[in-house]
Design an enzyme around this catalytic site. Structure first.
Site, mmCIF file in Angstrom:
data_model
loop_
_atom_site.group_PDB
_atom_site.id
_atom_site.type_symbol
_atom_site.label_atom_id
_atom_site.label_comp_id
_atom_site.label_asym_id
_atom_site.label_seq_id
_atom_site.Cartn_x
_atom_site.Cartn_y
_atom_site.Cartn_z
ATOM 1 N N CYS A 187 0.840 -1.205 0.000
ATOM 2 C CA CYS A 187 0.000 0.000 0.000
ATOM 3 C C CYS A 187 0.873 1.253 0.000
ATOM 4 O O CYS A 187 1.491 1.592 1.016
ATOM 5 C CB CYS A 187 -0.918 -0.031 1.217
ATOM 6 N N CYS A 194 -0.101 4.012 2.477
ATOM 7 C CA CYS A 194 0.301 3.642 3.838
ATOM 8 C C CYS A 194 1.722 4.116 4.120
ATOM 9 O O CYS A 194 2.026 4.595 5.217
ATOM 10 C CB CYS A 194 0.226 2.124 4.022
#
Length: 309
Positions: free
Chosen positions: A70, A73
């Site tokens: 991700c 993230c």
């Protein structure tokens, strides 16, 4: 990104009961893995999350749900670490790799990541999704600290030692609460209900006991029930009140709050007046479990009121 839903009520649809270990004084989160920031940033797993859940009764815990693939993230996590570190022990950041910890991912209903949730006194508080600017993170955390203070969670972790709260520093659970937790761990929901009822008899203002009682009563009703069989029974007779109540319980326990409320409200609208009280009582009970300030409860209450009057 809109402001987070930081209402006075901490109860939400996220059911973390299955992730809760025995509620003894929490072990130091360093045991769960402390990657840095003086121990104020830790990695937790499905197995160690119960320690952090209990620690949230002392200090607010920010849960960062992320994954290695991700990219947002990777942008957000350093910001969270920076702000938590600057707050010098007033918050703990718990990082959860959703790929490695599917039980936590399911418990938090992580539909997309990054997802950031707080824990205050063992209850989940949604914060935000996605990579947000540092200034917004600071504002959200400031609101979180205010909410925590309103609920008596004002502890501070020793910087450099992480969450090394010892058993001596953690106040013991009241005896009846401890008895209820032990009973829940043993799967003896009837004994847990009795313990919470005794606690409420001693102190009718015991909010933890009242919340615990409602949750355990729900667990007892759905224990060992097949969702498929319950749905078939409800579909076979849409006017079967008991069948509808059971499916609504199962929906709520699975996080499908709007489905639970919608089913009971639709049934309430079709029932004759003398058959309505049981449905109304169950709705009110489920409203209390989700939390009076939750927008789904507000909408459902409004519809219930229109049906009553």
């Amino acid at each position: 990104m809109s402001d987070p839903n930081l209402g006075a009520s901490l109860r939400g649809a996220v059911d973390l009961s299955s992730l809760r270990g025995r509620p003894a004084a929490p072990a130091a989160p360093a045991a769960a893995g402390a990657p840095g920031a003086g121990g104020l940033v830790i990695d937790v797993t499905d197995a160690t999350f119960g320690e952090v859940l209990e620690l949230s009764r002392t200090v607010p815990v920010v849960v960062d749900l992320w994954a290695d693939w991700c990219e947002p993230c990777k942008q957000l996590t350093p910001v969270l670490e920076k702000v938590v570190t600057e707050l010098a022990g007033r918050l703990l950041l718990a990082r959860v790799d959703v790929d490695a910890n599917p039980q936590l991912a399911a418990g938090f209903q992580a539909q997309s990541i990054p997802m950031v949730v707080a824990l205050v006194a063992g209850q989940p508080v949604p914060l935000f999704n996605g990579a947000v600017p540092e200034q917004q993170v600071r504002e959200v955390f400031a609101q979180l600290l205010q909410l925590a203070a309103q609920n008596g969670v004002t502890g501070q972790l020793p910087v450099g030692e992480g969450a090394a709260a010892s058993a001596d520093e953690e106040p013991p659970l009241p005896p009846l609460h401890a008895e209820a937790y032990d009973a829940i761990e043993a799967g003896d929901y009837a004994r847990a209900i009795t313990a919470y009822e005794k606690a409420l008899a001693e102190n009718p203002r015991d909010a933890d006991a009242r919340a615990g009682l409602g949750q355990v009563q729900l667990l007892q009703r759905v224990q060992g029930v097949s969702l498929d069989e319950a749905r078939r029974a409800a579909a076979a007779d849409p006017t079967d009140v008991e069948a509808a109540l059971l499916v609504a319980d199962l929906d709520l326990s699975g996080g499908h709050v709007d489905d639970a409320f919608g089913r009971l409200l639709d049934l309430f609208a079709e029932l004759p007046a003398d058959a309505r009280p049981a449905v109304r009582e169950r709705l009110v009970e489920l409203f209390g479990l989700v939390g009076d300030d939750d927008p789904r409860v507000v909408r459902a209450r409004g519809r219930l009121a229109s049906l009553l009057f």
